[in-house]
Enzyme design. Structure first.
Site, PDB file in Angstrom:
ATOM      1  N   GLU A   1      -9.621  -1.669   5.417  1.00  0.00           N
ATOM      2  CA  GLU A   1     -10.237  -1.319   6.695  1.00  0.00           C
ATOM      3  C   GLU A   1     -11.473  -2.186   6.959  1.00  0.00           C
ATOM      4  O   GLU A   1     -11.988  -2.822   6.043  1.00  0.00           O
ATOM      5  CB  GLU A   1     -10.657   0.159   6.660  1.00  0.00           C
TER       6      GLU A   1
ATOM      7  N   ASP B   1       0.815  -1.221   0.000  1.00  0.00           N
ATOM      8  CA  ASP B   1       0.000   0.000   0.000  1.00  0.00           C
ATOM      9  C   ASP B   1       0.847   1.269   0.000  1.00  0.00           C
ATOM     10  O   ASP B   1       2.069   1.212   0.148  1.00  0.00           O
ATOM     11  CB  ASP B   1      -0.960  -0.007   1.206  1.00  0.00           C
TER      12      ASP B   1
ATOM     13  N   ASN C   1      -7.378  -2.360  14.546  1.00  0.00           N
ATOM     14  CA  ASN C   1      -8.788  -2.629  14.227  1.00  0.00           C
ATOM     15  C   ASN C   1      -8.942  -3.865  13.337  1.00  0.00           C
ATOM     16  O   ASN C   1     -10.012  -4.114  12.789  1.00  0.00           O
ATOM     17  CB  ASN C   1      -9.432  -1.410  13.553  1.00  0.00           C
TER      18      ASN C   1
ATOM     19  N   HIS D   1      -7.247  -4.450  10.472  1.00  0.00           N
ATOM     20  CA  HIS D   1      -7.023  -4.269   9.033  1.00  0.00           C
ATOM     21  C   HIS D   1      -5.738  -4.954   8.576  1.00  0.00           C
ATOM     22  O   HIS D   1      -4.814  -5.143   9.361  1.00  0.00           O
ATOM     23  CB  HIS D   1      -7.063  -2.795   8.613  1.00  0.00           C
TER      24      HIS D   1
END
Ligand code: GLP
Length: 255
Positions: A143, A67, A136, A138
């Site tokens: 996400e 990414d 979280n 991801h």
């Protein structure tokens, strides 16, 4: 999916570096999927040591990063381009032509994402993909709520992710709002996955990833479906797991 719990972050890093080095030794033109964040730093340090002291050869290795932030130029100190060159590439004998990192400054982002996917396929597909995990759940910048079949595309970053990553920027306003990320489908196409985590801040995400139901709300849970995935974590990241897990890979001994 194999879960391995090491005592320390250093042991996690050595384990991951050895797994990647093994892929490169067996196939000099290995196609590596690489990750950023603080978690893989120890792995990169160990890969650099293996190159300098034991001659691990990156000259034919091809890499694809997961990414990149939208809007950051390659020389921006918080860009993933900068991160990869500073923390790995400039210390090993990789050919810059073999390095692929999403271009956060691309004018035509959807076109770029299609091109990136095509390049992975053209190279022969990812032999091994290194992953960290967000608090979280991801993976890359997929996400919670990301399609489990998604391909490389632009994603809006979660507020939680922006807060977690704000430590690298001067203030919250500087933290980008969008990123280009390999999709979950892209990651799952890799022939092997190695997901790393360390520290108590990842304990909840790891418990859900390893022992929870597969859900787009915790994207890392998809790793449960991969035929060759290893999750290697330290004691602190594994503190909320309810089952027993070994410190070494299981070896099947046939008599
Ligand atoms: C970022 C990256 C992820 C990484 C995550 C965790 O959001 N896009 O690939 O896994 O951060 O980062 P850290 O290793 O610093 O906890």
């Amino acid at each position: 999916m194999e879960v391995i719990i090491k005592e320390t972050y250093e042991e996690v890093s050595k384990f991951a570096a050895e797994l990647i080095a093994d892929v490169i030794r067996r196939k000099p033109r290995a196609i590596l999927g690489l990750a950023t964040g603080s978690t893989p730093l120890g792995t990169y340090k160990e890969l650099i040591r293996l190159h300098k002291e034991e001659g691990l050869d990156f000259s034919r290795t091809v890499t694809f990063n997961l990414d990149e932030y939208v809007g950051l130029t390659h020389d921006h100190p918080q860009s993933y381009h900068y991160f990869m060159w500073e923390n790995l590439f400039k210390h090993v004998n990789i050919n810059s032509k073999n390095v692929h990192i999403p271009d956060g400054t691309a004018k035509d982002i959807p076109g770029f994402c299609r091109w990136y996917e095509e390049q992975i396929v053209k190279a022969g597909g990812l032999d091994i993909q290194l992953l960290g995990i967000g608090s979280n759940g991801h993976i890359a910048f997929n996400e919670p709520g990301s399609s489990l079949g998604s391909r490389t595309r632009v994603k809006t970053l979660d507020e939680k992710t922006r807060q977690d990553n704000a430590r690298f920027f001067r203030n919250m306003n500087e933290v980008p709002k969008y990123a280009i990320t390999m999709g979950i489908g892209t990651i799952m196409d890799a022939r092997q996955l190695i997901l790393l985590a360390n520290g108590a801040g990842k304990a909840d995400a790891i418990q859900k990833t390893v022992e929870g139901p597969i859900t787009a709300m915790v994207p890392a849970t998809i790793v449960q479906l991969h035929p060759k995935a290893t999750i290697c974590i330290d004691k602190a990241a594994g503190a909320k797991l309810t089952k027993e897990y070994p410190a070494e890979p299981r070896v099947l001994v046939l008599s």
